[in-house]
Write a protein that holds these residues in place. Structure first.
Motif, short mmCIF file in Angstrom:
data_model
loop_
_atom_site.label_atom_id
_atom_site.label_comp_id
_atom_site.label_asym_id
_atom_site.label_seq_id
_atom_site.Cartn_x
_atom_site.Cartn_y
_atom_site.Cartn_z
N LEU A 203 0.82 -1.20 0.00
CA LEU A 203 0.00 0.00 0.00
C LEU A 203 0.87 1.26 0.00
CD1 LEU A 203 -2.57 1.69 0.32
CD2 LEU A 203 -2.54 1.14 2.77
N GLU A 204 1.90 1.27 0.82
CA GLU A 204 2.77 2.44 0.89
C GLU A 204 3.50 2.69 -0.43
OE1 GLU A 204 4.98 3.12 4.65
OE2 GLU A 204 3.90 1.36 5.37
N LEU A 205 3.85 1.63 -1.15
CA LEU A 205 4.46 1.80 -2.47
C LEU A 205 3.47 2.49 -3.42
CD1 LEU A 205 6.37 -1.57 -3.13
CD2 LEU A 205 7.34 0.68 -2.60
N CYS A 206 2.20 2.09 -3.34
CA CYS A 206 1.17 2.72 -4.18
C CYS A 206 1.03 4.20 -3.84
CB CYS A 206 -0.17 2.02 -3.98
SG CYS A 206 -0.29 0.39 -4.72
N ILE A 207 1.03 4.50 -2.55
CA ILE A 207 0.87 5.88 -2.12
C ILE A 207 2.05 6.73 -2.55
CG2 ILE A 207 0.69 7.39 -0.10
CD1 ILE A 207 -0.80 5.09 1.29
N GLN A 208 3.25 6.18 -2.43
CA GLN A 208 4.47 6.91 -2.80
C GLN A 208 4.49 7.27 -4.27
OE1 GLN A 208 7.67 4.39 -1.44
NE2 GLN A 208 7.11 4.65 0.71
N THR A 209 3.89 6.45 -5.10
CA THR A 209 3.87 6.71 -6.55
C THR A 209 2.56 7.37 -6.98
OG1 THR A 209 2.98 4.50 -7.03
CG2 THR A 209 5.39 4.75 -7.01
N PHE A 210 1.69 7.70 -6.00
CA PHE A 210 0.38 8.30 -6.29
C PHE A 210 -0.40 7.48 -7.31
CE2 PHE A 210 2.95 11.87 -4.79
CZ PHE A 210 2.10 12.43 -3.84
#
Length: 239
Positions: A203-210
């Motif tokens: 999830l955090e990877l998704c958030i970091q890449t918007f």
């Protein structure tokens, strides 16, 4: 259990001295709920209080006292008892049952309250009722459609908006699929970290890449859906 901030405790006591006399003999117990009861409050958090007693009906009130919002839930014992035993998953992330399970009595402690909180805690620890096959199908269908819309859209801004909506829908879905009680968005990431480190990492990877990295987004969505059958690509019939 976290101690209540002395300033907040004083403010609550002052508020009750101001408000309780207006309720005559109907009010029997006051429970502090929400973020101030769990130690998660911020400077902008409301103070949530459950008023329990011989009230004729349920009602909500918002009162601003000394610059602070007090959110009141006023209801009879019978209403709270029914809520305390309700296991059904609810979209209302501030469910009264959870509030009661985590609440702290600040006025009028009684055997009635001890029994009510025991019931709420038993319900809380049992978790929400397992999602039905139909509900799971709907979640799979909805996420599959969102994914297809995201992949088909060539406008970068619209793709990003769809990606963020897809991410949030996945987060909301995971609480249903895993039989976890829902929490407010500001607590979701911390809650997921404590429950599934691999999920929170994706999830955090998704958030970091918007949501801009399609492979990362697909990996996250797939991780959410695989345990319940994956993307919905097969035929189905609704009855």
């Amino acid at each position: 259990m976290e101690k209540i901030d002395p300033q907040i405790e004083h403010l609550i006591n002052s508020f009750l001295q101001h408000d309780v006399p207006h309720l005559n003999e109907d009010l029997e117990t006051v429970i502090l709920c929400g973020s101030y009861a769990t130690g998660q409050a911020t400077l902008t958090s409301d103070i949530d209080l459950c008023y329990i007693g011989e009230f004729p009906t349920f009602k909500r009130e918002n009162i601003v006292f000394q610059g602070k919002d007090f959110e009141l839930m006023v209801a009879p014992w019978s209403w709270y008892e029914e809520i305390a035993s309700e296991r059904k998953y609810a979209n209302n992330i501030g469910t009264p049952m959870v509030m009661l399970a985590q609440g702290r009595c600040v006025w009028g402690n009684s055997d009635k309250w001890v029994h009510l909180q025991k019931l709420a805690r038993e319900t809380y620890h049992a978790g929400p009722v397992k999602a039905s096959d139909e509900n799971i199908r709907r979640i799979r269908f909805h996420l599959t459609n969102l994914w297809d819309d995201y992949c088909d859209n060539e406008n970068q801004t619209e793709r990003q908006l769809l990606a963020m909506y897809l991410i949030q829908t996945c987060i909301e879905s995971i609480f249903v699929l895993r039989q976890w009680w829902a929490v407010k968005p500001k607590y979701q990431l911390a809650d997921l970290r404590s429950k599934d480190a691999n999920l929170s990492y994706k999830l955090e990877l998704c958030i970091q890449t918007f949501g801009g990295d399609q492979d990362v987004l697909r990996d996250f969505c797939t991780y959410v859906l695989n345990p319940v059958g994956g993307w919905l690509r097969e035929s189905w019939t609704a009855f």
